[in-house]
Enzyme design. Structure first.
Site, mmCIF file in Angstrom:
data_model
loop_
_atom_site.group_PDB
_atom_site.id
_atom_site.type_symbol
_atom_site.label_atom_id
_atom_site.label_comp_id
_atom_site.label_asym_id
_atom_site.label_seq_id
_atom_site.Cartn_x
_atom_site.Cartn_y
_atom_site.Cartn_z
ATOM 1 N N LYS A 136 0.867 -1.188 0.000
ATOM 2 C CA LYS A 136 0.000 0.000 0.000
ATOM 3 C C LYS A 136 0.894 1.225 0.000
ATOM 4 O O LYS A 136 2.022 1.169 0.493
ATOM 5 C CB LYS A 136 -0.886 0.006 1.254
ATOM 6 C CG LYS A 136 -2.132 0.850 1.094
ATOM 7 C CD LYS A 136 -3.169 0.104 0.283
ATOM 8 C CE LYS A 136 -4.457 0.868 0.138
ATOM 9 N NZ LYS A 136 -5.496 0.022 -0.459
HETATM 10 P P1 NAD Z 1 -12.726 7.501 -3.562
HETATM 11 O O1 NAD Z 1 -11.746 8.551 -3.187
HETATM 12 O O2 NAD Z 1 -13.066 7.313 -4.994
HETATM 13 O O3 NAD Z 1 -14.094 7.744 -2.765
HETATM 14 C C1 NAD Z 1 -14.156 7.908 -1.386
HETATM 15 C C2 NAD Z 1 -15.568 8.391 -1.072
HETATM 16 O O4 NAD Z 1 -15.719 8.456 0.333
HETATM 17 C C3 NAD Z 1 -15.904 9.786 -1.616
HETATM 18 O O5 NAD Z 1 -17.213 9.797 -2.129
HETATM 19 C C4 NAD Z 1 -15.817 10.676 -0.376
HETATM 20 O O6 NAD Z 1 -16.628 11.829 -0.495
HETATM 21 C C5 NAD Z 1 -16.341 9.701 0.652
HETATM 22 N N1 NAD Z 1 -16.022 10.072 2.020
HETATM 23 C C6 NAD Z 1 -14.872 10.517 2.553
HETATM 24 N N2 NAD Z 1 -15.022 10.779 3.858
HETATM 25 C C7 NAD Z 1 -16.307 10.483 4.148
HETATM 26 C C8 NAD Z 1 -17.075 10.553 5.328
HETATM 27 N N3 NAD Z 1 -16.551 10.976 6.473
HETATM 28 N N4 NAD Z 1 -18.385 10.163 5.266
HETATM 29 C C9 NAD Z 1 -18.946 9.734 4.115
HETATM 30 N N5 NAD Z 1 -18.245 9.653 2.966
HETATM 31 C C10 NAD Z 1 -16.958 10.028 2.989
HETATM 32 O O7 NAD Z 1 -12.194 6.133 -2.904
HETATM 33 P P2 NAD Z 1 -12.548 4.647 -3.340
HETATM 34 O O8 NAD Z 1 -11.535 4.199 -4.317
HETATM 35 O O9 NAD Z 1 -13.985 4.557 -3.646
HETATM 36 O O10 NAD Z 1 -12.218 3.843 -1.978
HETATM 37 C C11 NAD Z 1 -13.159 3.750 -0.907
HETATM 38 C C12 NAD Z 1 -12.725 2.635 0.045
HETATM 39 O O11 NAD Z 1 -12.631 1.413 -0.677
HETATM 40 C C13 NAD Z 1 -11.351 2.817 0.698
HETATM 41 O O12 NAD Z 1 -11.380 2.221 1.982
HETATM 42 C C14 NAD Z 1 -10.426 2.010 -0.194
HETATM 43 O O13 NAD Z 1 -9.253 1.588 0.460
HETATM 44 C C15 NAD Z 1 -11.346 0.849 -0.510
HETATM 45 N N6 NAD Z 1 -10.986 0.111 -1.717
HETATM 46 C C16 NAD Z 1 -10.906 0.726 -2.927
HETATM 47 C C17 NAD Z 1 -10.618 -0.034 -4.059
HETATM 48 C C18 NAD Z 1 -10.622 0.559 -5.434
HETATM 49 O O14 NAD Z 1 -10.515 -0.207 -6.405
HETATM 50 N N7 NAD Z 1 -10.779 1.865 -5.593
HETATM 51 C C19 NAD Z 1 -10.348 -1.415 -3.925
HETATM 52 C C20 NAD Z 1 -10.443 -2.002 -2.663
HETATM 53 C C21 NAD Z 1 -10.768 -1.236 -1.566
#
Ligand code: NAD
Length: 420
Positions: free
Chosen positions: A109
Site C-alpha cells: 500500500k
Molecule cells: P474515492 O476517493 O473514490 O471515494 C471515497 C468516497 O468516500 C468519496 O465519495 C468521499 O466523499 C467519501 N467520504 C470521505 N469521507 C467520508 C465521510 N466521512 N463520510 C462519508 N463519505 C466520505 O475512494 P474509493 O476508491 O472509492 O475507496 C473507498 C474505500 O474502498 C477505501 O477504503 C479504499 O481503500 C477501498 N478500496 C478501494 C478499491 C478501489 O478499487 N478503488 C479497492 C479495494 C478497496
C-alpha cells in the site's frame, strides 16, 4: 519500530486482528513474527512546485508487507490523514486478501499525505510524478505494482506509468493497474471493486434465503467503489435508500435515482443538495433499517458506539477496515448480522488488477464481459470456500477470511524456510 507502528490506531487494529487469528491458528511463534511485520517500509519526501510558485514538501509512503508469494500489490492513497502506520495496516490487509483470493501477490500500500481537493490537477501531476521518481528504485512489475485508491484515479496511474516508462526507456504498462484502457488498462477495472461488492451481497442474500428483488441498501461513500456498487445493486433489482459522501448524506425510502445522482455529482462535486432525496444526518444514516449496509469510504466508521444500533441484515465492508475490533465483537455477539469482511467484499479490485497485470504481461486484452465473468467466478469460489471453512471451524466470516489468508502466507514462509 514495532512500538511506533503499534501506537498507530489503524495498525494497532490490524495487529490486534492478526494476533487473534494467529492464536486461533496456533501459529508457531517464529512464523507468527515473520508474518506480522512488514518487510519494507519506505518513506520519501516530495518537494513540489505549487501553482503559486511556492515549493511544498510532502511525505509519501510505500509499505511492502511481504514478497514471499510474489510482487506486492496495492493502492496509492492521497488523503490528509495518511501516515506510515495506516499504510502498513492497509498493506497487511492486502496481503491476507491476495492470499484469500489465491492471487500470486503479497500485500502493498502507498499513500501521500495531501489534500487532493485543494490541489489543481497540475499540482497533483507534479506530486504523482515526483513520487513515482523517488519510489522507482523500490518498485517494478515483478516487485511492486500500484493501483488507484482513495483520492487517486486512472489518471494518477497514467502519470506513474509515464514517469516509470520514461526512466526505463520503454513502455511498461504492467507497472501499474487501474490505468486508462487506452494505456492497456483492463476493461471492467474501474467498476470491478463496486461490482464485486454488489456481487458478494447477492451471494450473502442467497445464503440467507432472501430474494434480491426489492431488497434495500445504504451506502457510505460515493467515490469509485460506492458509486459502482450502487449502480450494480440497482442493476440487480435492489433499492438504494441512503447514500453519503464527504459533502453530506441523503435519504429516499422509495430508492435513489442513480442516473440523476450521477449528473448532480458531476455538476456539483458531491451529493449534497441532490433534489431527488431528503438530507439526513450522516451518522443517523448508518442506523437506518436496510438489508445491506455498505461502508465504502474510510476505515473505523462502525465502532462500539454504533455497532449495537445497526439495523442491517448484511454488513458489506466495501472500504478497508471500516469496523473496529470492539464493534466486531458486538456484531459477533448480536449474531443477527451477516458480515462480508473487507478482504473478500472489496477483493474485486485487486482481482481485476491481477487480470490487468496478466493481460499486460501477455500483451493481450480481454473483453469487459470476460473480465467480470472471471471475477464473479473467483469471488464465488472464495465465498464458498470461506463459508465451508467457517462452518467446519464454527467461526465467524472475519476470522475465517483472515485465517485462510494468514495460513496461506504462513505455509509459504515455512516451506521457503529462513534465509540465510
Ligand atoms: P474515492 O476517493 O473514490 O471515494 C471515497 C468516497 O468516500 C468519496 O465519495 C468521499 O466523499 C467519501 N467520504 C470521505 N469521507 C467520508 C465521510 N466521512 N463520510 C462519508 N463519505 C466520505 O475512494 P474509493 O476508491 O472509492 O475507496 C473507498 C474505500 O474502498 C477505501 O477504503 C479504499 O481503500 C477501498 N478500496 C478501494 C478499491 C478501489 O478499487 N478503488 C479497492 C479495494 C478497496
Amino acid at each position: 519500530m514495532k512500538e511506533a507502528l503499534l501506537k498507530d490506531p489503524v495498525f494497532g487494529m490490524a495487529a490486534e486482528q492478526f494476533d487473534r487469528v494467529a492464536d486461533f491458528l496456533e501459529l508457531d511463534a517464529e512464523v507468527r513474527e515473520r508474518c506480522k511485520w512488514p518487510k519494507r517500509l519506505i518513506t520519501v519526501t516530495l518537494p513540489v512546485t505549487m501553482d503559486d510558485g511556492r515549493t511544498e514538501v510532502f511525505f509519501g509512503h510505500r509499505v511492502q508487507h511481504h514478497l514471499s508469494r510474489g510482487p506486492v500489490k496495492g493502492g496509492l492513497r492521497f488523503h490528509p490523514n495518511v501516515n506510515i502506520g495506516e499504510v502498513a495496516a492497509l498493506a497487511m490487509w492486502m496481503n491476507w486478501k491476495c492470499a484469500l483470493m489465491g492471487l500470486p501477490y503479497g500485500g502493498g500500500k502507498g499513500g501521500i499525505a495531501c489534500d487532493p481537493r485543494t490541489m489543481s490537477m497540475r499540482e497533483q501531476e507534479r506530486l504523482t510524478r515526483r513520487f513515482a521518481q523517488e519510489i522507482a528504485p523500490f518498485i517494478g512489475p515483478e516487485i511492486d505494482v500500484m493501483a488507484p485508491d482513495v483520492g487517486t484515479t486512472a489518471q494518477h496511474m497514467a502519470w506513474i506509468l509515464d514517469t516509470y516508462s520514461t526512466r526505463e526507456g520503454r513502455f511498461v504498462p504492467e507497472i501499474v493497474t487501474g490505468k486508462p484502457v487506452e494505456l492497456q488498462g483492463s476493461e471492467g477495472r474501474t467498476q470491478a471493486t463496486g461490482h464485486g461488492v454488489a456481487f458478494t451481497i447477492t451471494l450473502a442474500l442467497a445464503k440467507l434465503g432472501i430474494k434480491i428483488q426489492g431488497t434495500t441498501a445504504i451506502v457510505q461513500g460515493y467515490g469509485n467503489v460506492g458509486s459502482h456498487a450502487v449502480d450494480t445493486m440497482i442493476g440487480y433489482g435492489m433499492k438504494v435508500t441512503g447514500i453519503s459522501d464527504i459533502s453530506g448524506a441523503i435519504w429516499n425510502a422509495k430508492g435513489i435515482d442513480h442516473h440523476a445522482l450521477h449528473e448532480h455529482v458531476s455538476t456539483h462535486g458531491g451529493i449534497k443538495g441532490f433534489p431527488g432525496a431528503e438530507p439526513i444526518d450522516p451518522d443517523t444514516l448508518l442506523l437506518q433499517e436496510c438489508d445491506a449496509l455498505v461502508p465504502a469510504a474510510l476505515e473505523r466508521v462502525i465502532t462500539k458506539d454504533n455497532a449495537a444500533k445497526l439495523k442491517c441484515r448484511i454488513l458489506a465492508e466495501a472500504a478497508n477496515g471500516p469496523t473496529t475490533p470492539e464493534a466486531d465483537a458486538i456484531i459477533e455477539q448480536r449474531g443477527d448480522i451477516f458480515l462480508i469482511p473487507d478482504v473478500l467484499c472489496n477483493a474485486g479490485g485487486v482481482t481485476v488488477s491481477y487480470f490487468e497485470w496478466v493481460q499486460n504481461l501477455q500483451r493481450f486484452s480481454w473483453t469487459k464481459h470476460e473480465v467480470l465473468t472471471k471475477l464473479e467466478t473467483k469471488l464465488n469460489e472464495a465465498f464458498t470456500n470461506l463459508n465451508n471453512f467457517c462452518e467446519k471451524h464454527n467461526c465467524g466470516m472475519r476470522l475465517g477470511a483472515l485465517a485462510t489468508g494468514i495460513q496461506t502466507v504462513a505455509n509459504v514462509k515455512q516451506t521457503r524456510g529462513l534465509f540465510p
